[in-house]
Design a protein around this motif. Sequence first.
Motif, short mmCIF file in Angstrom:
data_model
loop_
_atom_site.label_atom_id
_atom_site.label_comp_id
_atom_site.label_asym_id
_atom_site.label_seq_id
_atom_site.Cartn_x
_atom_site.Cartn_y
_atom_site.Cartn_z
N ASP A 16 1.14 -1.16 0.03
CA ASP A 16 -0.52 0.33 0.42
C ASP A 16 0.96 1.38 0.05
O ASP A 16 0.21 2.24 -0.85
CB ASP A 16 -1.32 0.51 1.35
CG ASP A 16 -1.87 -1.29 0.95
OD1 ASP A 16 -2.63 -1.30 -0.24
OD2 ASP A 16 -2.83 -1.18 1.87
N ALA A 17 2.06 1.61 0.91
CA ALA A 17 2.77 2.43 1.32
C ALA A 17 3.85 2.51 -0.73
O ALA A 17 4.00 3.91 -0.75
CB ALA A 17 3.78 1.95 2.51
N LEU A 18 4.07 1.24 -1.16
CA LEU A 18 4.54 1.52 -2.15
C LEU A 18 4.01 2.42 -2.89
O LEU A 18 4.37 2.97 -3.99
CB LEU A 18 5.39 0.18 -2.80
CG LEU A 18 6.00 -0.04 -4.11
CD1 LEU A 18 7.57 0.87 -3.46
CD2 LEU A 18 6.24 -1.32 -4.05
N PHE A 19 2.38 1.48 -3.27
CA PHE A 19 1.93 1.93 -4.37
C PHE A 19 1.64 3.54 -4.27
O PHE A 19 1.23 4.33 -5.14
CB PHE A 19 0.14 1.24 -4.63
CG PHE A 19 0.84 -0.48 -5.08
CD1 PHE A 19 2.14 -0.41 -6.24
CD2 PHE A 19 0.10 -1.34 -4.98
CE1 PHE A 19 2.41 -1.38 -6.45
CE2 PHE A 19 0.30 -2.68 -4.99
CZ PHE A 19 1.78 -2.51 -6.02
N GLU A 20 0.96 4.22 -2.96
CA GLU A 20 1.30 5.22 -2.86
C GLU A 20 2.03 5.98 -3.30
O GLU A 20 1.92 7.56 -4.05
CB GLU A 20 0.29 5.40 -1.00
CG GLU A 20 0.61 6.86 -1.25
CD GLU A 20 -0.04 7.10 0.78
OE1 GLU A 20 0.08 8.25 1.17
OE2 GLU A 20 -0.70 6.48 1.23
N VAL A 21 3.23 6.24 -2.86
CA VAL A 21 4.70 6.66 -3.24
C VAL A 21 4.65 6.86 -4.41
O VAL A 21 4.77 8.16 -5.63
CB VAL A 21 6.37 6.39 -2.78
CG1 VAL A 21 7.03 6.20 -4.34
CG2 VAL A 21 6.03 6.04 -0.89
N PHE A 22 4.22 5.68 -5.63
CA PHE A 22 4.66 5.27 -7.03
C PHE A 22 3.44 6.65 -7.97
O PHE A 22 3.55 7.04 -7.87
CB PHE A 22 3.96 4.01 -7.52
CG PHE A 22 4.96 3.23 -7.45
CD1 PHE A 22 6.15 3.23 -7.54
CD2 PHE A 22 4.94 2.10 -8.16
CE1 PHE A 22 7.30 2.69 -7.03
CE2 PHE A 22 5.52 0.78 -8.16
CZ PHE A 22 6.63 1.27 -7.75
N GLU A 23 2.16 6.59 -6.89
CA GLU A 23 0.94 7.49 -7.34
C GLU A 23 1.59 8.60 -7.22
O GLU A 23 1.80 9.80 -8.12
CB GLU A 23 0.14 6.83 -6.14
CG GLU A 23 -1.57 8.10 -6.77
CD GLU A 23 -2.20 7.67 -6.29
OE1 GLU A 23 -3.54 8.27 -5.82
OE2 GLU A 23 -2.42 6.72 -5.02
N THR A 24 2.10 9.35 -5.74
CA THR A 24 1.97 10.45 -5.97
C THR A 24 3.35 11.60 -6.75
O THR A 24 3.33 12.60 -6.94
CB THR A 24 2.67 11.35 -4.64
OG1 THR A 24 3.35 10.17 -3.69
CG2 THR A 24 1.02 10.86 -3.23
N SER A 25 4.14 10.41 -6.45
CA SER A 25 5.92 10.73 -7.95
C SER A 25 5.21 10.65 -9.06
O SER A 25 5.85 12.23 -9.19
CB SER A 25 7.26 9.55 -6.96
OG SER A 25 7.09 9.66 -6.23
N VAL A 26 4.73 9.97 -9.44
CA VAL A 26 4.53 9.87 -10.70
C VAL A 26 3.33 11.46 -11.01
O VAL A 26 3.40 11.69 -12.36
CB VAL A 26 3.97 8.56 -11.73
CG1 VAL A 26 3.19 8.91 -12.74
CG2 VAL A 26 4.88 7.21 -11.24
#
Length: 94
Positions: free
Chosen positions: A28-38
Amino acid sequence: MAKNRSELVSEVAGKAGTSQAAVNSVLDALFEVFETSVAAGEKITIPGWLAIERTDRAARTGRNPQTGETIQIAAGHSVKLTAGSKLKAAVAKK
């Protein structure tokens, strides 16, 4: 054959010797970082495995397939995933 999220979480938890809840939280944390960064236009690179980046799409003229009418398609963004060398090598072995 596809692997869904719960199967992935279960397999990673087994290999890492940790709980499925912990793996699920990390994903969940990994995908959240992907989402905000991209979304912010940053490129994420995991050397050898993958790269994720936002791409820009210019406005263009399209055609409605039902009516044949010309329509204007607005500019937008998309996501580009690129496989790294280790991932490509793993696929080539199969």
